[in-house]
Design a protein around this motif. Structure first.
Motif, PDB file in Angstrom:
ATOM      1  N   ILE A 291       0.801  -1.175   0.060  1.00  0.00           N
ATOM      2  CA  ILE A 291       0.223  -0.144  -0.080  1.00  0.00           C
ATOM      3  C   ILE A 291       0.905   1.433   0.280  1.00  0.00           C
ATOM      4  O   ILE A 291       0.439   2.295  -0.629  1.00  0.00           O
ATOM      5  N   ASP A 292       1.972   1.336   0.640  1.00  0.00           N
ATOM      6  CA  ASP A 292       3.065   2.596   0.258  1.00  0.00           C
ATOM      7  C   ASP A 292       4.205   2.019   0.201  1.00  0.00           C
ATOM      8  O   ASP A 292       4.704   0.914  -0.303  1.00  0.00           O
ATOM      9  N   ASP A 293       5.184   2.973   0.227  1.00  0.00           N
ATOM     10  CA  ASP A 293       6.564   2.878  -0.272  1.00  0.00           C
ATOM     11  C   ASP A 293       7.595   2.450   0.825  1.00  0.00           C
ATOM     12  O   ASP A 293       8.832   2.475   0.683  1.00  0.00           O
ATOM     13  N   LYS A 294       7.162   2.339   2.018  1.00  0.00           N
ATOM     14  CA  LYS A 294       7.900   1.769   3.240  1.00  0.00           C
ATOM     15  C   LYS A 294       7.862   0.397   3.508  1.00  0.00           C
ATOM     16  O   LYS A 294       8.460   0.064   4.567  1.00  0.00           O
ATOM     17  N   SER A 295       6.952  -0.344   2.925  1.00  0.00           N
ATOM     18  CA  SER A 295       6.718  -1.431   3.237  1.00  0.00           C
ATOM     19  C   SER A 295       7.412  -2.767   2.324  1.00  0.00           C
ATOM     20  O   SER A 295       8.164  -2.122   1.460  1.00  0.00           O
ATOM     21  N   PHE A 296       7.188  -3.890   2.456  1.00  0.00           N
ATOM     22  CA  PHE A 296       8.115  -4.983   1.868  1.00  0.00           C
ATOM     23  C   PHE A 296       7.360  -6.249   1.853  1.00  0.00           C
ATOM     24  O   PHE A 296       6.774  -6.600   2.847  1.00  0.00           O
ATOM     25  N   ILE A 297       6.996  -6.755   0.691  1.00  0.00           N
ATOM     26  CA  ILE A 297       6.804  -8.046   0.900  1.00  0.00           C
ATOM     27  C   ILE A 297       7.529  -9.155  -0.215  1.00  0.00           C
ATOM     28  O   ILE A 297       8.175  -8.571  -1.201  1.00  0.00           O
ATOM     29  N   GLN A 298       7.803 -10.256   0.258  1.00  0.00           N
ATOM     30  CA  GLN A 298       8.276 -11.084  -0.445  1.00  0.00           C
ATOM     31  C   GLN A 298       7.718 -12.533  -0.653  1.00  0.00           C
ATOM     32  O   GLN A 298       7.347 -12.848   0.397  1.00  0.00           O
ATOM     33  N   SER A 299       7.560 -12.992  -1.751  1.00  0.00           N
ATOM     34  CA  SER A 299       7.094 -14.435  -1.934  1.00  0.00           C
ATOM     35  C   SER A 299       8.036 -15.266  -2.239  1.00  0.00           C
ATOM     36  O   SER A 299       8.754 -15.074  -3.132  1.00  0.00           O
ATOM     37  N   ILE A 300       8.067 -16.218  -1.253  1.00  0.00           N
ATOM     38  CA  ILE A 300       9.362 -17.431  -1.668  1.00  0.00           C
ATOM     39  C   ILE A 300       8.761 -18.615  -1.985  1.00  0.00           C
ATOM     40  O   ILE A 300       8.408 -19.689  -0.965  1.00  0.00           O
ATOM     41  N   PRO A 301       8.244 -19.109  -3.191  1.00  0.00           N
ATOM     42  CA  PRO A 301       7.529 -20.551  -3.362  1.00  0.00           C
ATOM     43  C   PRO A 301       8.628 -21.582  -3.508  1.00  0.00           C
ATOM     44  O   PRO A 301       9.730 -21.179  -4.315  1.00  0.00           O
ATOM     45  N   GLU A 302       8.668 -22.719  -3.110  1.00  0.00           N
ATOM     46  CA  GLU A 302       9.567 -23.625  -3.375  1.00  0.00           C
ATOM     47  C   GLU A 302       8.747 -24.995  -3.648  1.00  0.00           C
ATOM     48  O   GLU A 302       7.927 -25.331  -2.996  1.00  0.00           O
ATOM     49  N   LEU A 303       8.885 -25.599  -4.974  1.00  0.00           N
ATOM     50  CA  LEU A 303       8.176 -26.671  -5.416  1.00  0.00           C
ATOM     51  C   LEU A 303       9.322 -28.092  -5.614  1.00  0.00           C
ATOM     52  O   LEU A 303      10.367 -27.563  -6.251  1.00  0.00           O
ATOM     53  N   ILE A 304       8.862 -28.830  -5.243  1.00  0.00           N
ATOM     54  CA  ILE A 304      10.009 -30.010  -5.282  1.00  0.00           C
ATOM     55  C   ILE A 304       9.285 -31.380  -5.567  1.00  0.00           C
ATOM     56  O   ILE A 304       8.089 -31.425  -5.228  1.00  0.00           O
ATOM     57  N   ALA A 305       9.807 -31.929  -6.667  1.00  0.00           N
ATOM     58  CA  ALA A 305       9.073 -33.221  -7.382  1.00  0.00           C
ATOM     59  C   ALA A 305      10.029 -34.223  -7.225  1.00  0.00           C
ATOM     60  O   ALA A 305      11.492 -34.094  -7.619  1.00  0.00           O
ATOM     61  N   ARG A 306       9.866 -35.389  -6.704  1.00  0.00           N
ATOM     62  CA  ARG A 306      10.767 -36.554  -6.603  1.00  0.00           C
ATOM     63  C   ARG A 306      10.366 -37.689  -7.264  1.00  0.00           C
ATOM     64  O   ARG A 306      11.299 -38.704  -7.251  1.00  0.00           O
ATOM     65  N   LYS A 307       9.180 -37.662  -7.887  1.00  0.00           N
ATOM     66  CA  LYS A 307       8.672 -38.766  -8.723  1.00  0.00           C
ATOM     67  C   LYS A 307       7.952 -38.439  -9.849  1.00  0.00           C
ATOM     68  O   LYS A 307       7.411 -37.185  -9.791  1.00  0.00           O
ATOM     69  N   ARG A 308       7.991 -39.051 -11.006  1.00  0.00           N
ATOM     70  CA  ARG A 308       7.357 -38.679 -12.322  1.00  0.00           C
ATOM     71  C   ARG A 308       5.828 -38.520 -11.709  1.00  0.00           C
ATOM     72  O   ARG A 308       5.531 -39.748 -11.179  1.00  0.00           O
ATOM     73  N   GLY A 309       5.206 -37.789 -12.457  1.00  0.00           N
ATOM     74  CA  GLY A 309       3.674 -37.816 -12.102  1.00  0.00           C
ATOM     75  C   GLY A 309       3.496 -36.881 -11.060  1.00  0.00           C
ATOM     76  O   GLY A 309       2.296 -36.608 -10.747  1.00  0.00           O
ATOM     77  N   ALA A 310       4.502 -36.321 -10.082  1.00  0.00           N
ATOM     78  CA  ALA A 310       3.971 -35.459  -9.177  1.00  0.00           C
ATOM     79  C   ALA A 310       3.719 -33.942 -10.030  1.00  0.00           C
ATOM     80  O   ALA A 310       4.192 -33.626 -10.952  1.00  0.00           O
ATOM     81  N   GLU A 311       2.697 -33.411  -9.658  1.00  0.00           N
ATOM     82  CA  GLU A 311       2.169 -32.069 -10.193  1.00  0.00           C
ATOM     83  C   GLU A 311       2.271 -31.042  -9.103  1.00  0.00           C
ATOM     84  O   GLU A 311       1.150 -30.827  -8.547  1.00  0.00           O
ATOM     85  N   ILE A 312       3.024 -30.139  -9.358  1.00  0.00           N
ATOM     86  CA  ILE A 312       3.330 -29.171  -8.585  1.00  0.00           C
ATOM     87  C   ILE A 312       3.200 -27.777  -9.083  1.00  0.00           C
ATOM     88  O   ILE A 312       4.109 -27.719 -10.184  1.00  0.00           O
ATOM     89  N   THR A 313       2.349 -27.133  -8.827  1.00  0.00           N
ATOM     90  CA  THR A 313       2.473 -25.613  -9.405  1.00  0.00           C
ATOM     91  C   THR A 313       2.426 -24.368  -8.548  1.00  0.00           C
ATOM     92  O   THR A 313       1.973 -24.692  -7.252  1.00  0.00           O
ATOM     93  N   HIS A 314       2.462 -23.286  -8.899  1.00  0.00           N
ATOM     94  CA  HIS A 314       2.441 -22.048  -8.035  1.00  0.00           C
ATOM     95  C   HIS A 314       1.993 -20.955  -8.841  1.00  0.00           C
ATOM     96  O   HIS A 314       2.295 -20.798  -9.889  1.00  0.00           O
ATOM     97  N   GLU A 315       1.405 -19.886  -8.496  1.00  0.00           N
ATOM     98  CA  GLU A 315       1.206 -18.831  -9.053  1.00  0.00           C
ATOM     99  C   GLU A 315       1.477 -17.564  -7.833  1.00  0.00           C
ATOM    100  O   GLU A 315       0.851 -17.766  -6.683  1.00  0.00           O
ATOM    101  N   ALA A 316       2.144 -16.477  -8.147  1.00  0.00           N
ATOM    102  CA  ALA A 316       2.213 -15.555  -7.184  1.00  0.00           C
ATOM    103  C   ALA A 316       2.193 -14.066  -7.976  1.00  0.00           C
ATOM    104  O   ALA A 316       2.628 -14.176  -9.002  1.00  0.00           O
ATOM    105  N   ALA A 317       1.667 -13.072  -7.150  1.00  0.00           N
ATOM    106  CA  ALA A 317       1.749 -11.949  -7.531  1.00  0.00           C
ATOM    107  C   ALA A 317       1.682 -10.864  -6.518  1.00  0.00           C
ATOM    108  O   ALA A 317       1.083 -10.909  -5.553  1.00  0.00           O
ATOM    109  N   VAL A 318       2.935 -10.092  -6.458  1.00  0.00           N
ATOM    110  CA  VAL A 318       2.796  -8.790  -5.380  1.00  0.00           C
ATOM    111  C   VAL A 318       3.086  -7.704  -6.308  1.00  0.00           C
ATOM    112  O   VAL A 318       3.515  -7.583  -7.212  1.00  0.00           O
ATOM    113  N   GLY A 319       2.317  -6.630  -5.522  1.00  0.00           N
ATOM    114  CA  GLY A 319       2.176  -5.248  -6.021  1.00  0.00           C
ATOM    115  C   GLY A 319       1.328  -4.358  -5.698  1.00  0.00           C
ATOM    116  O   GLY A 319       0.750  -4.782  -4.408  1.00  0.00           O
ATOM    117  N   LYS A 320       1.074  -3.356  -6.293  1.00  0.00           N
ATOM    118  CA  LYS A 320      -0.128  -2.526  -5.813  1.00  0.00           C
ATOM    119  C   LYS A 320      -1.455  -2.732  -6.079  1.00  0.00           C
ATOM    120  O   LYS A 320      -1.498  -3.786  -7.338  1.00  0.00           O
TER     121      LYS A 320
END
Lengths: 374, 265
Positions: A291-320
């Motif tokens: 909302i202002d210029d003094k704050s901070f947002i960080q998004s840290i997604p981590e997706l790990i797949a160890r087997k074929r067929g694992a279906e892991i997705t993400h979407e992220a959006a930060v902003g005004k």
């Protein structure tokens, strides 16, 4: 340990603070209530109607009553994990033990309130929740700071067991103060066809919160959802993560976070989904508004797949806030300020949390009153 | 009195001039159809009239009911009685469509709809959408119906409609057309309707239509006749038409255009 039978015997100032954080004082809309103030459980009672379906008591009392509970304690979390778990392992003041008996359907939520009323206090609790096979329950936990207590800290260890076919919807509302440091340490184990929904709502300014609960979806067709609504303001530091480990065949994880940062707030949203089996699905979504210029947002997604067929997705959006959305509402006779507050309020909608209607209305009420106060 | 007067309006979008000295005047209690090829600036014109900030007015003037509104903000213009139905309205997650409708009506989201309002929502086949987030998972036709319902609830004096009939099925088209016509007739308001298809003309009683070409408006005359001419000759030939006349000469005179006169014929 002092135990009382009537909620009216709990000091009025405590009840008032608890109410603001979602604790229902009439108890008519709750299946059970537990109050842990500072280092003592001062009240625990199961609603008459739900006796024989729920067990609710202080953890220490539960350990005395059920020696088998030692098989559930420090089993999901390592007591040596960090300095905070070590301190709770060393010495804890109790906490809540909740057990929903097999096949029990608890139609109205169980509630617990953990409160700090003294300055410089370090509250250390160890909570254990067991949803037995095919049980179904909503739990609402409020963590509250009495206005007189400053510079205190809360260390909460929670171990949660969701047995076969059980459904546990757990909502935690934090109402700490600007001087409090909060370190929850939680882990959950989900068996076959079990569902665990973990909701986290943080609206009031807090010094800092750091948590990274983990859910192990070990059972076949087990499911976990982590939903967070984070309103960071007035120098708050929120470092909120969640981790899902998909070990069971057909297991699923979903993580949804809405974060708003203003007035020097810092929010870090972490999320990790590990797909360890060939048939599993995970999705992580983070939306942040700054909302202002003094704050901070960080998004840290981590997706790990160890087997074929694992279906892991993400979407992220930060902003005004989207200018297009603001202007759209302005074409509907709303001022810019009105449009902005409607969009922010909508952004914090608890519709994402899968709560029963009455409970989501209550949380909406809390969000509304917090929004008005700030 | 003129309801809306646009004088020598120059509009730029992201540093590109889209409309160059366009003038237009609309009377009260009339519906106008606006044709024009893609990219001719029709959307820019209605958005500039609404005051959408992306559409920057470089020079010229917009008068609404005798008042200069060139510098007024979007919300001020909407309160004066200008309303727009967007071609691509945004999605707003977490805000219920029913709340938006109540805000359009000047109600608090906690208030209830009146029976009449409920009936209209039902007529627009939007009752099932009330608890949904604004425009989220609405189909093209549902969005159009939602836009027009909001406009009617806002009770405007001037409706700016950007292609209300595109991406809409036959039944919805009929509904939209009839409801716009009913509102305009009942309230004595005016509408400026951008369209590519002639279909909506079956429901809207519009006396005039103009064609927006090269950032100017032309040929204020009977909409159906203009539409037939466009169908026959195409916009490309419109560009070379010898009969291009600016609207002042036609307004109120109902001059007939029987045939276009492309340059090379």
């Amino acid at each position: 340990m002092v135990k009382k039978n009537e909620l009216t015997s709990v000091p009025h100032t405590i009840l008032e603070e608890a109410y603001k954080a979602g604790i229902d004082l009439s108890e008519g809309n709750r299946s059970g209530t537990l109050f842990h103030v500072d280092q003592t459980t001062i009240y625990s009672k199961v609603n008459e109607f739900f006796k024989g379906k729920i067990e609710l008591m202080d953890t220490k009392e539960a350990l005395r009553k059920h020696p088998w509970l030692n098989d559930y304690r420090w089993k999901l979390l390592d007591r040596g994990k960090d300095e905070f778990t070590k301190r709770v392992a060393e010495n804890f003041s109790g906490g809540y033990f909740m057990r929903i008996l097999p096949r029990a359907e608890v139609t109205i939520p169980l509630q617990s309130c953990l409160m700090i009323t003294k300055r410089d206090l370090e509250q250390r609790v160890h909570n254990i929740i067991i949803a037995e096979e095919d049980s179904k329950v909503h739990i609402i936990t409020s963590c509250v700071q009495h206005f007189a207590a400053e510079a205190s800290s809360h260390l909460g260890v929670s171990e949660i067991y969701v047995k076969k076919g059980a459904m546990l919807n757990f909502t935690m509302i934090h109402n700490w103060s600007k001087e409090t440091s909060v370190r929850p340490r939680s882990a959950a184990l989900i068996e076959d066809k079990g569902t665990f929904v973990s909701n986290y709502v943080c609206l009031r300014p807090v010094k800092d919160v750091q948590m990274y609960p983990v859910a192990f979806c070990n059972g076949e067709g087990s499911k976990v959802s982590f939903n967070s609504i984070l309103y960071g303001h007035k120098n708050s530091l929120l470092d909120i993560g969640s981790r899902a480990v998909l070990n069971g065949k057909g297991s699923k994880a979903e993580m949804i976070t809405r974060a708003i940062a203003r007035e020097d707030a810092e929010i870090i949203v972490r999320g990790m989904i590990e797909g360890n089996t060939s048939e599993c699905k995970g999705h992580l979504e983070c939306r942040g508004l700054i909302i202002d210029d003094k704050s901070f947002i960080q998004s840290i997604p981590e997706l790990i797949a160890r087997k074929r067929g694992a279906e892991i997705t993400h979407e992220a959006a930060v902003g005004k806030i989207s200018e297009k959305e603001i202007v759209y509402l302005m074409t509907r006779k709303l001022s810019r300020d009105q449009a902005v507050s409607i969009i922010i309020r909508g952004f914090m909608n608890v519709g994402i949390m899968g709560l029963p209607k009455s409970l989501s209305e209550e949380i909406n009420r809390i969000i509304d009153s917090t929004a008005e106060a700030s | 009195m003129k309801l809306l007067e646009v004088k020598d309006l120059k509009v730029k979008v992201e540093n590109k001039i889209i409309l160059n000295d366009i003038s237009l005047s609309l009377k009260a209690n009339e519906s106008y159809i606006m044709f024009g090829p893609n990219g001719s600036g029709k959307t820019t014109l209605v958005n500039a009239i609404m005051g959408i900030p992306l559409y920057e007015i470089v020079s010229g003037k917009i008068m609404f009911m005798g008042e200069d509104i060139t510098k007024k903000t979007v919300d001020e213009r909407s309160k004066l009685g200008i309303s727009i139905g967007f071609q691509n309205p945004p999605e707003i997650t977490g805000v219920k469509f029913s709340d938006l409708l109540k805000l359009c009506l000047g109600k608090d989201p906690k208030d209830k709809f009146s029976e009449g309002e409920k009936k209209l929502i039902e007529a627009f086949k939007l009752t099932g959408f009330l608890d949904r987030d604004i425009n989220v998972d609405f189909s093209g036709g549902e969005r159009k119906r939602a836009e027009i319902l909001q406009m009617i609830f806002l009770k405007p004096k001037l409706l700016l409609l950007d292609e209300p009939d595109s991406g809409v099925d036959v039944e919805s088209l009929k509904l939209i057309g009839k409801e716009i016509q009913r509102y305009v007739e009942n309230t004595g308001s005016s509408a400026l309707i951008i369209t590519h298809k002639g279909d909506i003309l079956d429901y809207i009683k519009a006396k005039y239509a103009c064609v927006l070409l090269e950032g100017k408006s032309h040929c204020f005359a009977n909409p159906k006749r203009i539409y037939e001419n466009i169908k026959r000759c195409g916009y490309e030939e419109c560009l070379t038409c010898q009969k291009r006349v600016i609207e002042e000469q036609y307004l109120g005179q109902e001059k007939r255009i029987d045939k276009c006169a492309p340059h090379n014929t």
